[in-house]
Design a protein around this motif. Structure first.
Motif, PDB file in Angstrom:
ATOM      1  N   GLU B 111       5.946  23.465  45.529  1.00 19.62           N
ATOM      2  CA  GLU B 111       6.730  22.248  45.735  1.00 19.62           C
ATOM      3  C   GLU B 111       6.841  21.525  44.412  1.00 19.62           C
ATOM      4  O   GLU B 111       5.936  21.579  43.595  1.00 19.62           O
ATOM      5  CB  GLU B 111       6.007  21.313  46.710  1.00 19.62           C
ATOM      6  CG  GLU B 111       6.190  21.678  48.143  1.00 19.62           C
ATOM      7  CD  GLU B 111       5.481  20.649  49.018  1.00 19.62           C
ATOM      8  OE1 GLU B 111       5.996  19.519  49.136  1.00 19.62           O
ATOM      9  OE2 GLU B 111       4.404  20.963  49.538  1.00 19.62           O
ATOM     10  N   LYS B 114       9.237  14.871  44.493  1.00 16.67           N
ATOM     11  CA  LYS B 114      10.499  14.346  45.016  1.00 16.67           C
ATOM     12  C   LYS B 114      11.402  13.821  43.912  1.00 16.67           C
ATOM     13  O   LYS B 114      12.616  14.018  43.927  1.00 16.67           O
ATOM     14  CB  LYS B 114      10.199  13.216  46.006  1.00 16.67           C
ATOM     15  CG  LYS B 114      10.073  13.692  47.439  1.00 16.67           C
ATOM     16  CD  LYS B 114       9.865  12.500  48.373  1.00 16.67           C
ATOM     17  CE  LYS B 114       8.455  11.962  48.271  1.00 16.67           C
ATOM     18  NZ  LYS B 114       8.166  10.837  49.174  1.00 16.67           N
ATOM     19  N   LYS B 117      13.194  16.569  42.366  1.00 17.11           N
ATOM     20  CA  LYS B 117      14.135  17.128  43.347  1.00 17.11           C
ATOM     21  C   LYS B 117      15.406  16.286  43.428  1.00 17.11           C
ATOM     22  O   LYS B 117      16.516  16.801  43.474  1.00 17.11           O
ATOM     23  CB  LYS B 117      13.455  17.196  44.711  1.00 17.11           C
ATOM     24  CG  LYS B 117      13.593  18.552  45.396  1.00 17.11           C
ATOM     25  CD  LYS B 117      12.826  18.551  46.704  1.00 17.11           C
ATOM     26  CE  LYS B 117      11.763  19.644  46.721  1.00 17.11           C
ATOM     27  NZ  LYS B 117      10.768  19.429  47.787  1.00 17.11           N
ATOM     28  N   LYS B 118      15.207  14.985  43.427  1.00 25.58           N
ATOM     29  CA  LYS B 118      16.355  14.075  43.502  1.00 25.58           C
ATOM     30  C   LYS B 118      17.309  14.287  42.335  1.00 25.58           C
ATOM     31  O   LYS B 118      18.515  14.318  42.489  1.00 25.58           O
ATOM     32  CB  LYS B 118      15.864  12.620  43.502  1.00 25.58           C
ATOM     33  CG  LYS B 118      15.746  12.035  44.895  1.00 25.58           C
ATOM     34  CD  LYS B 118      15.292  10.581  44.788  1.00 25.58           C
ATOM     35  CE  LYS B 118      14.443  10.207  46.002  1.00 25.58           C
ATOM     36  NZ  LYS B 118      13.523   9.104  45.721  1.00 25.58           N
TER      37      LYS B 118
END
Ligand code: ZN
Ligand code: ZN
Ligand code: ZN
Ligand code: ZN
Lengths: 142, 142
Positions: B111, B114, B117-118
């Motif tokens: 992972e 975030k 990822k954004k």
DNA sequence: TATATAACGTTACATTTTATCGAATATTAT
DNA sequence: ATAATATTCGATAAAATGTAACGTTATATA
């Protein structure tokens, strides 16, 4: 070059009783003046313009000093140093590195992946710091 | 040493028409036999037991080969190499590194934060690979 | 077999980082 | 102000890490 950074650095040194020496001042300015991560020997080259015949330890000591206090970061995958763009308070850093043009941007928000967080919560690991380096292509090069 | 890894490596080479040479075989075995990340020159030391008078390029070439195909990973903050423990298919790696005992564990689930990822979703950056190295204290040392 | 390609061996060198140690500078105590 | 202490520096040297170049050997394939 960002003069407010120099002020911040000076204030930091005074407040914490560290010496704001010429090598330190110069090294920070050199790294902050670069728009890309800069290597130790390139820092040294620039130092030659300011100090008389500086040797590697002079550069490395100052680099180590500023890195320790998060004024700069080491980009491990490049053996290079970059000024902190994130008003660094936390202990984690994240960089997006363009393989094409070499541009590096630092994430200002510090998050670590959920999977790591879970381990930390389960007391499987006590994280002190982390560094994420993402390689890819930036929007300009795309 | 994990013999199924050697089988997997051999199969991989046959399938992809790469040569499973003595230097490659030995280097992978050496790295996989280490329970901690191992440095290139330590790999070289071990190689000396198996090959006649190997030189740095012999070690580095084999290291590079296995790294390219995710059989091993480079831990940038340590200048060291570690066998992949995550049946590595994706292009991101994550490690928990104990500052005390040197133990390294690789996250099996991939992972990224975030925040990154954004940026990727907004097409600000096209990520090709990433590497996260978390430093801290492992549960045994805690 | 002839040709092309992949991988190696070897030499030599380049880059990156650190240890050491005495001198200089700044800080603190007397 | 002077002495004791701690920090930082300058300089030398070496260690640790990584790579370029080039000819040779092994393998694939036509
Ligand atoms: Zn930062
Ligand atoms: Zn770019
Ligand atoms: Zn892996
Ligand atoms: Zn540990």
């Amino acid at each position: 070059m960002n003069s407010s950074l120099e002020k911040k650095a000076l204030d930091f040194c005074i407040k914490n009783k560290h010496r704001y020496t010429k090598p330190r001042e110069s090294v920070l300015r050199i790294i902050a003046s670069s728009n890309k991560p800069i290597k130790a020997y390139d820092v040294l080259k620039h130092l030659k313009k300011v100090l008389k015949n500086p040797k590697p330890p002079t550069a490395y000591r100052a680099i180590e000093f500023w890195e320790k206090y998060n004024f700069i970061h080491r980009i491990d995958s490049l053996n290079a140093y970059f000024v902190c763009e994130a008003e660094h308070l936390h202990s984690g850093s994240q960089f997006l590195i363009c393989n094409q043009c070499g541009e590096v941007t630092e994430s200002h928000i510090c998050e670590i992946p959920k999977i790591i967080k879970k381990k930390i919560e389960k007391n499987i690991f006590s994280a002190k710091s982390w560094n994420l380096e993402v390689k890819g292509i930036c929007s300009k090069c795309f």
